[in-house]
Design an enzyme around this catalytic site. Sequence first.
Site, short mmCIF file in Angstrom:
data_model
loop_
_atom_site.label_atom_id
_atom_site.label_comp_id
_atom_site.label_asym_id
_atom_site.label_seq_id
_atom_site.Cartn_x
_atom_site.Cartn_y
_atom_site.Cartn_z
CG ASP A 175 -1.99 0.97 1.25
OD1 ASP A 175 -2.02 1.81 0.33
OD2 ASP A 175 -2.82 0.94 2.17
CG ASP A 221 -9.34 3.46 1.18
OD1 ASP A 221 -8.56 3.23 0.24
OD2 ASP A 221 -8.99 3.48 2.37
C1 GLA Z 1 -5.37 2.55 2.67
C2 GLA Z 1 -5.89 1.41 1.80
C3 GLA Z 1 -6.94 0.62 2.57
C4 GLA Z 1 -6.35 0.10 3.86
C5 GLA Z 1 -5.77 1.24 4.67
C6 GLA Z 1 -4.98 0.75 5.87
O1 GLA Z 1 -6.37 3.49 2.91
O2 GLA Z 1 -6.43 1.90 0.60
O3 GLA Z 1 -7.42 -0.45 1.78
O4 GLA Z 1 -5.35 -0.85 3.56
O5 GLA Z 1 -4.88 2.05 3.90
O6 GLA Z 1 -4.42 1.79 6.62
#
Ligand code: GLA
Length: 518
Positions: free
Chosen positions: A272, A332
Amino acid sequence: MHRARCALPLALFAALAAACTSAPDDLVGTWIPQDATAEILEREPGRVRVLVIRQGAGGELSGRLLIPTLAGMPISVRREGDRVQLALQMARGMEQPFAATMRDGQLIIGSPGEAAAPLRRVSPEEARLLDQLAPKRHPLPAVKALPANGLARTPPMGFSTWNHFATEIDDRTIREIADALVATGLRDAGYVHVNIDDGWQGARDASGELRPNEKFPDMPALADYLHQRGLKLGIYTSPGPKSCAGFAGSYGHEEQDARTFAAWGVDYVKYDWCSAGLIYDDAEMPAVYQKMAEALLATGRPMVFSICQYGRADVWKWGAAAGGNLWRTTGDIGDRWDVMSAIGFQQDELSPFAGPGQWNDPDMLEVGNGGMSTTEYRTHMTLWAMLAAPLIAGHDVRRSSPETIALLTNRAVIAIDQDPLGRAGRRVLQRGPLEVWTRPLDGGRTAVALFNRGEAPAEVVASLAELGLARGLSATDAWTGRSLGVIDERIAADVEPHGSVLLVLAPVGDAPSGSAGR
Ligand code: GLA
């Protein structure tokens, strides 16, 4: 004052050269809040937002917002006189615009009438300090196309902690989820990956080895627990120094962490972006992801590689070459109709980039989390199946309602998602809020989804000609398993608001395309 460099032979091209040496835009530079001091920068760098504006060779302006503990995000910059339009590029299709004005050497953020936040240029001393605070760059590999790792020939299915638990996770909860995946039949329906998202990380030991935090006392034992039950362990890290929730990232430890994950028995790694933007530009993403993919390949342990950088930098064009089995295409998801549907229905043009081993990832499922109606969750599943999207459940599986299990385990819907051809569906008709999507399936069959994104019940109608399909196809309703007989002209169905109907059309004479097993 900065001066643009110019390589033109001055004697020959005096006029051009004069243009080349003209002063750059006075926005160029490093900006910090008016009230930031060198002391605050040093003591609490995470509090200070730093805006860096650069000018390209063609005069175009671009920026980056550095929020040291969180992220470094690209910003688009447009200028007209004293007025400046900035937009934070958070994810594909997600911009946060804000206006600013240049006045007396200050950059004042905020539209007229709003509380203004004046920024000033850093002093040479502060610039030196920021330089010292910035993580030192490690080399990136030359970009090349990696060989496929042979995994995820159909979209990955499983569970992830993030959507329901966020960072409230521990070893016991993961074991209970594993037991629940078995008991509810989710495992047998294909949900085998158990992915621990952000929040498991502890500190590095003296040799730089990343340890889990105290909530995960024994990762290899947890991996064994899952493997013994026919499940797989997924883990999460970031190419930056910190994860999005502020835990340790893999920056500078990529090979070491890949080896650690392999030694623990990890089967799936989500990588990520988060704070990696403090170090790298978006244009460097392919090399950054390739670096970890190569480290994972070098361990010899098969691990699915999940790229997460919110769909920036056209990831679908390079994600597979960088070693990704799936890549997030959006910001997200949220447990809300507007967020889920905006994300899902935005995927159409990306469909050609999906295929066996390489999937567009519109993010994890929210089914069962309570923020949408059953009808809306059914549409979520219909859409994700049409998109050949990974099906990663995101609710508290220990407390699954029968309704949630029915939505997640409908065999005919899963079969569409997991179709071996691996060709993602596309929108073929749109009439206001009504949409029809088709997806080619193995054996000459076609999945057809009728959607009503509107607020009133509606009949959705499409002729076979409009859908580009031959006449005389037998139709089965994937959700109910009901056979609808032979379709000669057109498909028509009453669809409730936010609802969907999912059909499988097969050449007449074929066996029914799958029953709606529960
Ligand atoms: C980002 C990702 C999410 C999750 C969070 C964790 O926002 O897009 O899917 O993994 O980080 O902190």
